[in-house]
Design a protein around this motif. Structure first.
Motif, PDB file in Angstrom:
ATOM      1  N   VAL A 361       0.828  -1.201   0.000  1.00 16.82           N
ATOM      2  CA  VAL A 361       0.000   0.000   0.000  1.00 16.82           C
ATOM      3  C   VAL A 361       0.866   1.256   0.000  1.00 16.82           C
ATOM      4  N   TYR A 362       1.885   1.282   0.862  1.00 20.56           N
ATOM      5  CA  TYR A 362       2.705   2.492   1.000  1.00 20.56           C
ATOM      6  C   TYR A 362       3.416   2.831  -0.316  1.00 20.56           C
ATOM      7  N   TYR A 363       4.135   1.861  -0.877  1.00 21.44           N
ATOM      8  CA  TYR A 363       4.867   2.139  -2.118  1.00 21.44           C
ATOM      9  C   TYR A 363       3.926   2.289  -3.300  1.00 21.44           C
ATOM     10  N   GLY A 364       2.817   1.525  -3.292  1.00 15.99           N
ATOM     11  CA  GLY A 364       1.862   1.652  -4.383  1.00 15.99           C
ATOM     12  C   GLY A 364       1.236   3.028  -4.440  1.00 15.99           C
ATOM     13  N   LEU A 365       0.777   3.536  -3.305  1.00 13.73           N
ATOM     14  CA  LEU A 365       0.214   4.877  -3.276  1.00 13.73           C
ATOM     15  C   LEU A 365       1.266   5.936  -3.596  1.00 13.73           C
ATOM     16  N   SER A 366       2.496   5.704  -3.167  1.00 12.96           N
ATOM     17  CA  SER A 366       3.576   6.649  -3.486  1.00 12.96           C
ATOM     18  C   SER A 366       3.802   6.727  -4.989  1.00 12.96           C
ATOM     19  N   LEU A 367       3.774   5.591  -5.659  1.00 13.20           N
ATOM     20  CA  LEU A 367       3.964   5.581  -7.112  1.00 13.20           C
ATOM     21  C   LEU A 367       2.811   6.286  -7.813  1.00 13.20           C
ATOM     22  N   THR A 410      -4.733   2.905  12.106  1.00 15.56           N
ATOM     23  CA  THR A 410      -4.166   3.564  10.928  1.00 15.56           C
ATOM     24  C   THR A 410      -4.263   2.677   9.681  1.00 15.56           C
ATOM     25  N   LEU A 411      -4.144   1.363   9.866  1.00 20.08           N
ATOM     26  CA  LEU A 411      -4.304   0.443   8.735  1.00 20.08           C
ATOM     27  C   LEU A 411      -5.717   0.519   8.171  1.00 20.08           C
ATOM     28  N   TRP A 412      -6.691   0.524   9.049  1.00 21.23           N
ATOM     29  CA  TRP A 412      -8.078   0.587   8.582  1.00 21.23           C
ATOM     30  C   TRP A 412      -8.446   1.976   8.078  1.00 21.23           C
ATOM     31  N   PHE A 413      -7.832   3.007   8.636  1.00 21.52           N
ATOM     32  CA  PHE A 413      -8.020   4.370   8.125  1.00 21.52           C
ATOM     33  C   PHE A 413      -7.589   4.436   6.667  1.00 21.52           C
ATOM     34  N   SER A 414      -6.394   3.918   6.396  1.00 24.43           N
ATOM     35  CA  SER A 414      -5.887   3.905   5.029  1.00 24.43           C
ATOM     36  C   SER A 414      -6.746   3.021   4.131  1.00 24.43           C
ATOM     37  N   GLY A 415      -7.136   1.847   4.651  1.00 25.01           N
ATOM     38  CA  GLY A 415      -7.959   0.943   3.861  1.00 25.01           C
ATOM     39  C   GLY A 415      -9.299   1.544   3.483  1.00 25.01           C
ATOM     40  N   PHE A 416      -9.899   2.308   4.403  1.00 29.21           N
ATOM     41  CA  PHE A 416     -11.197   2.933   4.136  1.00 29.21           C
ATOM     42  C   PHE A 416     -11.099   3.919   2.977  1.00 29.21           C
ATOM     43  N   ILE A 442      -2.316   7.400   1.899  1.00 33.36           N
ATOM     44  CA  ILE A 442      -0.879   7.345   2.177  1.00 33.36           C
ATOM     45  C   ILE A 442      -0.562   8.046   3.498  1.00 33.36           C
ATOM     46  N   PHE A 443      -1.409   9.010   3.893  1.00 34.76           N
ATOM     47  CA  PHE A 443      -1.234   9.656   5.191  1.00 34.76           C
ATOM     48  C   PHE A 443      -1.354   8.620   6.312  1.00 34.76           C
ATOM     49  N   PHE A 498      -5.223  -2.086  -2.689  1.00 34.24           N
ATOM     50  CA  PHE A 498      -4.646  -1.423  -1.520  1.00 34.24           C
ATOM     51  C   PHE A 498      -5.617  -1.474  -0.332  1.00 34.24           C
ATOM     52  N   ALA A 499      -6.901  -1.296  -0.601  1.00 29.13           N
ATOM     53  CA  ALA A 499      -7.897  -1.362   0.465  1.00 29.13           C
ATOM     54  C   ALA A 499      -7.921  -2.746   1.100  1.00 29.13           C
TER      55      ALA A 499
END
Length: 536
Positions: A361-367, A410-416, A442-443, A498-499
């Motif tokens: 998720v982190y690198y994917g969203l960064s790309l 934070t994992l579920w925050f990003s997933g949402f 990504i935040f 990513f979700a």
């Protein structure tokens, strides 16, 4: 139980405690056996001037890792192109793949990037992805190897010295790569050494910090990584040619090697588990003195399995101490010991799985952010700065709500928000909404990704801490390898993947124990049952 090795060091043969009967008759008082965490809290200070200086100097290594990792964004970018005078080839919005040679040229010349120099575009574009995957593959291998070496004979400081030296050599050699395949090989080697930088620096910086301060300081290390990315964008702007950029981004590793490392201290925990009690005690005394405190006589460092914590257990503990041999052997361990222990085996599995999913998720969203049609230098700078609020908020909440709830949250925050982004169409206003969802995704994941370093380090004893953290880092690098393949799916599918990764990682987090305000255990025995009294 971890294996032990017998050394020939004279201090290993000195008695930890004098014979009790004769000394007691002469008025000898029993020494107080305390763990490193207890000594920091009671006598040395958990985070004073000594720890601050050591923490800042050691954490500078994270900026070096950012240089060697993110340099590919600029060195392997596809530069702008333009039509040659009078060719009438069309506008730069069209693809160069259908244009013949001589009708167009790269802005900045062939030296601007590896793509321009070696023709890595159109049908050869996949080779850029291969280089990036190879680099992260090297990081994965290096994380495992240097994680083990830093737990064994090299130590934390020794391993950090080696990886900085290798980074300097391989980074500068990359600048003189004669062809693509030599370039691939040198990026693999650079990745191998880079994989050990972050984990060695993280453990070395945080092991001398007391338990109640370790969470906030651990999160603070990642400001150095984001700052390194921001600085790299400026370096790349000053050195637009890719060969000069590799040299400019490698020289800081050499400066760190000769200017900073000589002033760093080895971890007292590594000294303790290696049986070097005198070195550990001297270092703890230096910490106390620098912090304006006094380390009293009669206090002796001991592994957590040798310490006692109440009057009932103390009688049993003294009996156990009286039975100890006069030789203090080094206590070692490996990833095999982690797997053999039922307690740490499940922790390792969960840490590996969560780190892998989080990294996708982190690198994917960064790309996805990098692919925005904006100025690349400004885009990378803003991307780095945007992560910093996540570090701050996570650090403030870490010691209040605990590692486990914060990681899951934070994992579920990003997933949402990733799931929300997958429902948005990439047209009109919905495109803006999807971009906002990606930023919020990504935040949340930036905070999680860095929190996992602290959490993973606290889940394992000192004898195998870097080895276990190395495995988790290897898993994260595997996620980094997979991330580009998710991004190329296009449309809303990447956000959906990513979700799913974020939600699944949060579910796995429920099976991990809370480590807030818990000591950093030294050995497997101390983690399973603290002290001899618990085994009586």
């Amino acid at each position: 139980m971890p294996a032990t090795t017998h050394g020939s060091n004279p201090e290993l043969r000195s008695p930890l405690l004098p014979p009790t009967d004769s000394k007691k008759s002469a008025g000898y008082s029993e020494p107080e056996m305390v763990s490193i965490d207890e000594m920091l809290q009671r006598y040395c200070g958990e985070f004073g001037p000594w720890q601050l200086r050591h923490f800042v100097l050691t954490s500078l290594a994270w900026a070096l890792e950012a240089f060697h990792t993110m340099v590919m964004i600029f060195a392997d970018r596809e530069p702008d192109w333009r039509c040659t005078d009078g060719s009438g080839c069309g506008s730069p919005s069209t693809s160069v793949c259908g244009l013949g040679p001589g009708l167009w040229e790269w802005v900045g010349g062939l030296e601007s990037s590896t793509v321009a120099e070696w023709g890595l575009f159109c049908g050869e574009k996949y080779k850029v992805g291969v280089v990036q995957a190879i680099f992260f593959g090297g990081c994965m291998i290096g994380a495992g190897i240097f994680g083990h070496l830093s737990d064994s004979f090299l130590g934390r400081k020794g391993s950090l010295t080696v990886v900085c030296l290798l980074n300097t050599i391989f980074g500068c050699l990359t600048a003189v790569s004669p062809n693509y395949w030599i370039y691939v090989l040198l990026r693999l080697l650079t990745g191998f050494s880079t994989g050990g930088v972050g984990l060695c620096a993280f453990v070395l910086a945080n092991e001398p910090v007391g338990p109640t301060k370790r969470g906030s300081t651990g999160m603070s290390t990642f400001y150095f990584f984001s700052t390194g990315i921001a600085l790299l964008s400026g370096i790349a702007y000053i050195f637009p040619e890719w060969r000069a950029l590799y040299i400019a981004s490698s020289i800081p590793s050499f400066l760190f090697l000769v200017i900073v490392i000589p002033f760093l201290s080895e971890s007292p925990r590594w000294y303790l588990v290696r049986g070097r009690i005198n070195d550990a005690m001297k270092l703890m005394s230096d910490i106390a003195t620098t912090n304006g405190k006094d380390l009293p006589d009669g206090v002796i460092l001991a592994l957590d399995e040798e310490t006692s914590h109440d009057d009932v257990s103390r009688g049993h503990a003294l009996t156990c101490k009286e039975q100890q041999p006069e030789t203090k052997d080094a206590v070692t361990g490996s990833i095999i010991d982690v797997i053999r222990s039922p307690l740490t085996r499940i922790r390792l599995f969960l840490a590996v799985a969560i780190n892998l999913l989080c990294s996708v998720v982190y690198y994917g969203l960064s790309l996805n952010v990098v692919n925005l049609e904006t100025n690349i230098y400004m885009n990378v700078l803003l991307n780095a700065v945007a992560e910093m609020p996540a570090f701050t908020i996570t650090a403030l909440m870490l010691d209040r709500y605990g590692r486990k709830p914060l990681a899951i949250g934070t994992l579920w925050f990003s997933g949402f928000f990733c799931f929300s982004g997958s429902l948005m169409k990439n047209v009109g206003l919905w495109k803006v909404v999807r971009m906002v969802c990606g930023v919020l995704g990504i935040f949340g994941m930036a905070g999680t990704y860095n929190l996992l370093f602290i959490y993973t380090a606290e889940l394992f004893p000192t004898v195998v801490r870097n080895a276990a953290l190395g495995c988790a880092t290897q898993a994260a690098q595997m996620g980094a390898i997979l991330a580009p393949f998710v991004v190329v799916l296009g449309g809303g599918l990447p956000f959906a993947v990513f979700a799913a990764c974020g939600v699944a990682a949060g579910v796995l987090g429920f099976y991990l124990p809370e480590t807030m305000d818990q000591p950093l255990y030294d050995t497997f025995t101390g983690m399973v049952n603290r002290g001899c009294a618990s085994t009586v």
